[in-house]
Write a protein that holds these residues in place. Structure first.
Motif, mmCIF file in Angstrom:
data_model
loop_
_atom_site.group_PDB
_atom_site.id
_atom_site.type_symbol
_atom_site.label_atom_id
_atom_site.label_comp_id
_atom_site.label_asym_id
_atom_site.label_seq_id
_atom_site.Cartn_x
_atom_site.Cartn_y
_atom_site.Cartn_z
ATOM 1 N N PHE A 400 -50.687 -6.732 -4.712
ATOM 2 C CA PHE A 400 -49.778 -7.953 -5.356
ATOM 3 C C PHE A 400 -49.304 -8.507 -3.818
ATOM 4 O O PHE A 400 -49.219 -9.632 -3.905
ATOM 5 C CB PHE A 400 -48.841 -7.492 -6.116
ATOM 6 C CG PHE A 400 -47.823 -8.463 -6.281
ATOM 7 C CD1 PHE A 400 -47.940 -9.523 -7.348
ATOM 8 C CD2 PHE A 400 -46.568 -8.340 -5.835
ATOM 9 C CE1 PHE A 400 -47.168 -10.390 -7.379
ATOM 10 C CE2 PHE A 400 -45.605 -9.223 -6.091
ATOM 11 C CZ PHE A 400 -45.868 -10.339 -6.998
ATOM 12 N N SER A 527 -38.413 -14.175 -1.996
ATOM 13 C CA SER A 527 -38.417 -12.774 -1.415
ATOM 14 C C SER A 527 -38.983 -11.926 -2.449
ATOM 15 O O SER A 527 -39.017 -12.192 -3.543
ATOM 16 C CB SER A 527 -36.861 -12.287 -1.037
ATOM 17 O OG SER A 527 -36.207 -12.329 -2.240
ATOM 18 N N VAL B 81 -37.198 -4.564 -16.302
ATOM 19 C CA VAL B 81 -37.040 -5.142 -14.922
ATOM 20 C C VAL B 81 -37.253 -6.537 -14.960
ATOM 21 O O VAL B 81 -36.235 -7.127 -14.331
ATOM 22 C CB VAL B 81 -37.795 -4.264 -13.986
ATOM 23 C CG1 VAL B 81 -37.769 -4.874 -12.568
ATOM 24 C CG2 VAL B 81 -37.667 -3.151 -14.007
ATOM 25 N N PHE B 95 -29.582 -8.597 -7.809
ATOM 26 C CA PHE B 95 -30.798 -8.144 -7.527
ATOM 27 C C PHE B 95 -32.027 -9.535 -7.603
ATOM 28 O O PHE B 95 -33.152 -9.076 -7.670
ATOM 29 C CB PHE B 95 -31.397 -6.845 -8.188
ATOM 30 C CG PHE B 95 -30.686 -5.643 -7.667
ATOM 31 C CD1 PHE B 95 -30.664 -5.434 -6.479
ATOM 32 C CD2 PHE B 95 -30.013 -5.138 -8.704
ATOM 33 C CE1 PHE B 95 -30.006 -4.028 -6.066
ATOM 34 C CE2 PHE B 95 -29.133 -3.835 -8.149
ATOM 35 C CZ PHE B 95 -29.113 -3.422 -6.934
ATOM 36 N N TRP B 97 -33.018 -11.231 -5.637
ATOM 37 C CA TRP B 97 -34.093 -11.366 -4.506
ATOM 38 C C TRP B 97 -35.051 -10.455 -4.714
ATOM 39 O O TRP B 97 -36.056 -10.017 -3.660
ATOM 40 C CB TRP B 97 -33.369 -11.447 -3.333
ATOM 41 C CG TRP B 97 -32.431 -10.581 -3.053
ATOM 42 C CD1 TRP B 97 -30.735 -10.908 -3.180
ATOM 43 C CD2 TRP B 97 -32.262 -9.369 -2.864
ATOM 44 N NE1 TRP B 97 -30.066 -9.698 -3.266
ATOM 45 C CE2 TRP B 97 -31.014 -8.597 -2.965
ATOM 46 C CE3 TRP B 97 -33.423 -8.074 -2.632
ATOM 47 C CZ2 TRP B 97 -30.761 -7.334 -2.714
ATOM 48 C CZ3 TRP B 97 -33.098 -6.807 -2.477
ATOM 49 C CH2 TRP B 97 -31.685 -6.267 -2.522
ATOM 50 N N THR B 98 -35.007 -9.367 -5.475
ATOM 51 C CA THR B 98 -35.975 -8.253 -5.618
ATOM 52 C C THR B 98 -37.366 -8.822 -5.935
ATOM 53 O O THR B 98 -38.460 -8.553 -5.349
ATOM 54 C CB THR B 98 -35.467 -7.279 -6.679
ATOM 55 O OG1 THR B 98 -34.296 -6.844 -6.097
ATOM 56 C CG2 THR B 98 -36.296 -6.078 -6.796
ATOM 57 N N ALA B 99 -37.242 -9.642 -6.726
ATOM 58 C CA ALA B 99 -38.583 -10.385 -7.354
ATOM 59 C C ALA B 99 -38.285 -11.919 -7.865
ATOM 60 O O ALA B 99 -37.411 -11.929 -8.436
ATOM 61 C CB ALA B 99 -39.275 -9.675 -8.641
ATOM 62 N N ASP B 100 -39.295 -12.510 -7.058
ATOM 63 C CA ASP B 100 -39.213 -13.916 -7.440
ATOM 64 C C ASP B 100 -39.959 -14.244 -8.912
ATOM 65 O O ASP B 100 -40.381 -13.320 -9.224
ATOM 66 C CB ASP B 100 -39.485 -14.961 -6.343
ATOM 67 C CG ASP B 100 -41.046 -14.560 -6.011
ATOM 68 O OD1 ASP B 100 -41.628 -13.795 -6.478
ATOM 69 O OD2 ASP B 100 -41.553 -15.512 -5.294
ATOM 70 N N ALA B 103 -43.266 -12.582 -8.917
ATOM 71 C CA ALA B 103 -43.641 -11.688 -9.029
ATOM 72 C C ALA B 103 -42.974 -10.999 -10.375
ATOM 73 O O ALA B 103 -43.589 -9.976 -11.003
ATOM 74 C CB ALA B 103 -42.255 -10.871 -8.294
ATOM 75 N N GLN B 160 -37.654 -18.503 -6.128
ATOM 76 C CA GLN B 160 -36.376 -17.830 -6.378
ATOM 77 C C GLN B 160 -35.834 -18.324 -7.605
ATOM 78 O O GLN B 160 -35.262 -19.517 -7.505
ATOM 79 C CB GLN B 160 -35.441 -17.523 -5.188
ATOM 80 C CG GLN B 160 -34.581 -16.552 -5.107
ATOM 81 C CD GLN B 160 -35.373 -15.168 -4.822
ATOM 82 O OE1 GLN B 160 -36.004 -14.910 -5.669
ATOM 83 N NE2 GLN B 160 -35.245 -14.899 -3.691
ATOM 84 N N THR B 163 -32.166 -20.168 -7.008
ATOM 85 C CA THR B 163 -32.221 -21.114 -6.492
ATOM 86 C C THR B 163 -32.901 -22.400 -7.417
ATOM 87 O O THR B 163 -32.510 -23.367 -7.498
ATOM 88 C CB THR B 163 -33.255 -21.084 -5.219
ATOM 89 O OG1 THR B 163 -32.828 -19.777 -4.470
ATOM 90 C CG2 THR B 163 -33.052 -22.186 -4.262
#
Lengths: 669, 318
Positions: A400, A527, B81, B95, B97-100, B103, B160, B163
């Motif tokens: 990924f 990120s 999640v 959190f 920024w853990t996954a955009d 993701a 993100q 954003t």
């Protein structure tokens, strides 16, 4: 450094006569593979250290071998150090696997002498710093792998695979030879330093690019030059398949990167157009082919074509950014491509090892005869599942991360000024997205049919867990897949010198980012934190399991599966590999493979079985290879008369040829 | 202090999506029933179903492997999640920024990957039929979704979600052709991903017409409860996603006062109710498609999304 690497190569090559001398005894198997394991581990670690501590110069040596006025140049810079690390890691894993797997080999004498030579030749290609040594090593690599492909030459298919492979390898080397000839110019400066210094004209560079795309692309398996790959990779013993698919295709990627990014000078924008198109098409075609295969090793071989397509698409993006001097974006795309090179080497090696373990446990490669292996080979099933998840680009594993980076690079590309690229890049983005989704389907199928469900044959029913060496190799690769997935920042930072060297740009340092996230551009932009995703997923899954078991119920009963009330219908009523892919074949296959289904129903009242026939055509083979083969057959039949001339006529022919050549020389300005 | 504050909001969000999702499903069912002039089950029925299922024994098929027992937890974890990372009533999640967005989509893809495997594990043809159709639907829905993400990311200049939501709330957005195309495509994809009519029928009882239900046919007890909960979470996730991207009004900023947070909660509840109502109306007014109509339906979404992305590449003003 380079001297030690050369010693490593020498040691590997020296193993071949040892293997021959020991005459394929059990000791020879253990010796060759454990020695290969040690050497590749040492060289790989050294290359990794050279990459992390890269000072911008590298180390070089010139030996008095090869062409007398040239000598043999060898050098390690950031690019070759990275690829050395990848290749020796793959080689070490394959050697460890072979310590167990190789014991089942029927004819070790046909594998053992070539195996270390093959590893050594791949290393030598990466070390070469002049065209002559490069091509010689390249040819060595091709020939030794060819010998390994036909190791089981009593199987007819393998002979055919070897024949096609030899033809395509020769053709590819010819293209590379011509490319280097053009690069070296009239003076014949075959050293890479001289080639780098001389910038070829636009037309010449274009020709070189096409030739390199043919030469390296055919080795890497780009569509439409891939035809040999799904034949040859599965034909070899499984640890060799792993090397060919996971590692040798990377040597081809190296050749492409070395020439187009390093030797050929500043790129034109339209180069990227060609590379992007070829990459995108390879990605989708590769995975569609993979979905139609029954042989598990062929599924894996076709999926290599897909991944190579992804890598080339990212390389195409990097070329586009480089052509417009967008150094940062070029570094991002190139890093994504190289990270995918590394990732693919990991999971493809793992999957081929898994397929090898299944093959030695059941003697079957046909998915339709497997099934239920998760009960009999639980550990192999577990690591194979990790490989499948990783290659399907699912978080939190490593596949990924590289695809995510490629998508981030695509999102930077609207800034490219050229119209051709503005239309091409989103199309390639869609192709990559499609190939990622289809890859998921492909590996649901590969794992689900092979390992889940009920066994479809006695061989699958009687399978045994594989040996510890093989398991150790697969566990190591699976662990690396997870580590590269949750700590990608480390790997991106390691790649920084390569990107710096080839694109003059670099990505921000990742290891300093809070919580070990990766932030390719800026935190407000995008990120990803694989570690936290992994931790969150594990934690929430565990909390749910704990809470439910504690507070609600933890009891389990076993019963027969739901079959609409009919008695147990037997394992043959399960979905098969073909039927699982049928909807996809119907949606995509009618277009790509001209797939056509025809059903034949028995008349009412008859108990004869109904039949379903599926006809598919291989578009590439039918439109490209078959006409060429037909033409060659036709021409050789016509020219056959030349074999039966009298001596007088032969002499006349020789004389006429001489006159013709002299005339040409006379007219030549 | 700020960290604890943010952590509290992140935890609140996680609990909120978990607790709210059965209510949303119950609401959709209730509205559907009322539209069919039935009384329908009470709003809280999904909670009762879940609790009842969790207390029951698990009946495993004879052939089910360890993976079959792990998958419900994996699917639930991945979906939960993903759902906790989509801004609901307040943006700037700790959190986030853990996954955009890419993701988050991939996390849902992970859940689907494992569920598809579960369909094959028991070794029956019903599970296989479900898996086979599910991967076909996914092979079109996922690329369409990614192209939608590309379009939105190019408009907002970010993948993100926080954003993006902030950008969509700003006056810079305006009316854009690509946004419209992306919205239509997103709705189609959301319908397919959540196995709703016309792609799949969540209430079907005939095995041969099932897609999602056929895959999970062998699940029972707590395993089934987790899978049902994941389905509910996924519906909530897609509604929140559409709300936060296309109707971002009222989402409280990270620095907002409690009053604004309260407004955010209210706005979120109103958006979910509106979304649930529209979904129910849509589902009652359309018939389920034949399976091989679905590729055309999803192909349209893929083409629309690709067109939107192309427009964005060609000019920044679309």
């Amino acid at each position: 450094m380079v001297v030690y690497a050369l010693f490593g190569v020498l040691a590997l090559v020296a193993l071949a006569p040892v293997a021959i001398a020991l005459n394929a005894s059990a000791r020879a198997t253990a010796l060759v593979y454990s020695a290969s394991l040690m050497i590749t581990l040492i060289v790989g670690t050294a290359a990794l250290l050279a990459l992390t501590g890269y000072d911008g110069a590298g180390s070089a040596v010139t030996l008095p071998l090869g062409l007398p006025w040239l000598g043999a140049h060898f050098r390690i810079d950031a690019l070759s150090a990275f690829f050395l690390a990848v290749i020796n890691l793959g080689g070490a894993a394959a050697s460890l696997f072979a310590l167990g797997y190789g014991r089942h080999e029927e004819f070790p004498g046909r594998v053992l002498p070539f195996y270390p030579v093959y590893l050594g030749a791949m290393n030598l290609v990466l070390l070469a710093d002049d065209a002559f040594s490069f091509l010689v090593s390249w040819e060595f690599m091709s020939l030794s792998s060819w010998a390994l492909v036909i190791a089981h030459h009593r199987v007819r298919e393998n002979l055919r695979a070897g024949y096609v492979y030899l033809l395509m390898a020769g053709f590819g080397t010819l293209a590379l030879l011509l490319a280097f000839g053009l690069l070296a110019g009239a003076q014949g400066n075959y050293a890479f330093d001289a080639i780098r210094a001389a910038h070829p004209s636009t037309g010449l560079a274009a020709l070189v690019l096409i030739l390199v795309l043919i030469g390296a692309g055919s080795k890497a398996g780009l569509v439409p030059l891939h035809a040999w790959l799904p034949l040859a990779h599965p034909a070899a013993p499984s640890h060799i398949s792993a090397l060919m698919s996971g590692v040798m295709t990377k040597v081809a990627v190296y050749a492409f990167v070395r020439i187009t990014f390093d030797l050929l000078g500043p790129p034109d924008w339209w180069w990227s157009l060609v590379v992007l198109a070829v990459g995108g098409i390879s990605a989708v075609m590769g995975v569609l082919y993979a979905l139609m295969q029954r042989d598990v090793k062929r599924v894996l071989a076709y999926s290599t074509i897909e991944n190579i397509g992804i890598i080339f698409a990212a390389l195409g993006l990097a070329l586009a950014f480089k052509a417009y001097a967008m150094h940062f974006a070029a570094a991002l795309a190139l890093t994504a491509a190289l990270l995918h090179v590394f990732n693919h080497a990991l999971f493809k090696n793992l999957l081929f090892c898994g397929a090898g373990a299944v093959l030695s446990a059941t003697g079957e490669r046909d998915l339709e005869k497997l099934g239920g292996l998760i009960h009999r080979m639980p550990q192999t099933a577990f690591v194979f599942l990790i490989g499948c998840t990783a290659i399907s680009a699912l978080p939190p594993l490593n596949g990924f991360v590289s695809e995510w980076l490629i998508f981030q690079a695509i999102l930077l590309s609207p800034q490219l000024p050229s119209w051709g690229l503005k239309l091409m890049v989103p199309a390639v983005g869609a192709l990559l997205a499609l190939s990622a989704a289809l890859a998921g389907a492909c590996f649901v199928r590969a794992f689900g049919i092979g390992f889940l469900g009920r066994p479809r044959s006695d061989e699958a029913r009687g399978a045994q867990e594989t040996d510890t060496h093989s398991l150790a190799a697969m566990y190591a690769l699976a662990a690396l897949c997870l580590i590269a997935g949750i700590l990608p920042g480390l790997f991106i930072d390691t790649l920084a010198p390569v990107a710096q060297m080839l694109t003059q740009g670099r990505m921000p340092v990742q290891t300093g980012v809070e919580w070990l996230s990766i932030v390719p551009i800026a935190e407000s932009r995008s990120s990803y934190n694989g570690l936290l995703v992994f931790v969150f997923m594990t934690a929430s899954g565990m909390i749910a399991a704990f809470a439910i078991h504690r507070l609600a119920s933890d009891r389990i009963r076993r019963s027969i599966a739901w079959g609409c009330g009919y008695p147990d219908p037997g394992p043959l009523t399960q979905y098969t590999a073909d039927s699982l892919a049928q909807p996809i074949r119907r949606v995509f296959g009618t277009l790509v493979f001209s797939a056509h289904e025809s059903g034949e129903m028995p008349p009412p009242g008859s108990t004869a079985p109904a039949r379903l026939t599926v006809k598919m055509r291989d578009p590439v083979w039918d439109t490209l290879y078959a006409p060429v083969a037909d033409f060659i057959t036709y021409a050789s039949e016509r020219l056959n008369v030349l074999q039966f001339l009298t001596i007088r006529r032969y002499l006349t022919l020789v004389f006429m040829a001489l006159v013709l050549l002299l005339l040409v020389l006379a007219i030549w300005p | 202090m700020a960290l604890i504050h943010d952590l509290a909001f992140q935890g609140a969000q996680m609990l909120l999506v978990l607790l709210l999702s059965p209510l949303l499903t119950g609401f959709v069912r209730k509205v559907k029933a009322r539209l069919l002039r039935r009384q329908g089950p009470p709003l809280l029925q999904p909670y009762r179903d879940l609790i009842r299922l969790m207390r029951k024994d698990v009946v495993l098929a004879d052939n089910a492997s360890w993976l079959f027992r792990v998958i419900p937890y994996l699917v639930f974890a991945a979906t939960w999640v993903a759902a906790s990372l989509v801004p609901t009533f307040r943006s700037g999640l700790l959190f986030s920024w853990t996954a955009d967005l890419i993701a988050i989509i991939a996390l849902i893809g992970s859940a689907r990957f494992f569920l598809a495997l579960a369909g094959i594990d028991a070794g029956t043809s019903f599970g296989g039929i479900g898996t086979s159709r599910e991967v076909m639907i996914a092979s079109l829905a996922e690329p369409a979704m990614l192209m939608i993400v590309f379009t939105l990311a190019l408009i907002a200049g970010s993948t993100q979600l926080s954003t993006m939501a902030a950008f969509m709330n700003s006056p810079e957005v305006g009316l854009r052709v690509s946004l419209g195309l992306a919205l239509i495509a997103l709705i189609i994809v959301a319908i397919a991903e959540n196995a709703r009519v016309p792609v799949d029928n969540p209430a079907t009882h005939l095995e041969l017409t099932m897609v999602h239900e056929a895959m999970v046919l062998e699940y029972s007890g707590r395993h089934l409860a987790l899978i049902e909960l994941s389905v509910m979470l996924k519906l909530l996730l897609y509604m929140s996603l559409i709300a936060c991207l296309f109707a971002p009004w009222g989402i409280a900023a990270a620095t907002a006062t409690p009053a604004f947070v309260a407004v955010g909660v209210g706005a979120y509840a109103a958006k979910l109710a509106a979304g649930g109502f529209l979904l129910a109306v849509f589902e009652t007014s359309i018939a389920k498609m034949r399976v091989f109509r679905v590729p055309e339906f999803l192909g349209a979404a893929l083409m629309l999304a690709l067109l939107a992305t192309l427009l964005r590449f060609v000019s920044g003003s679309f």
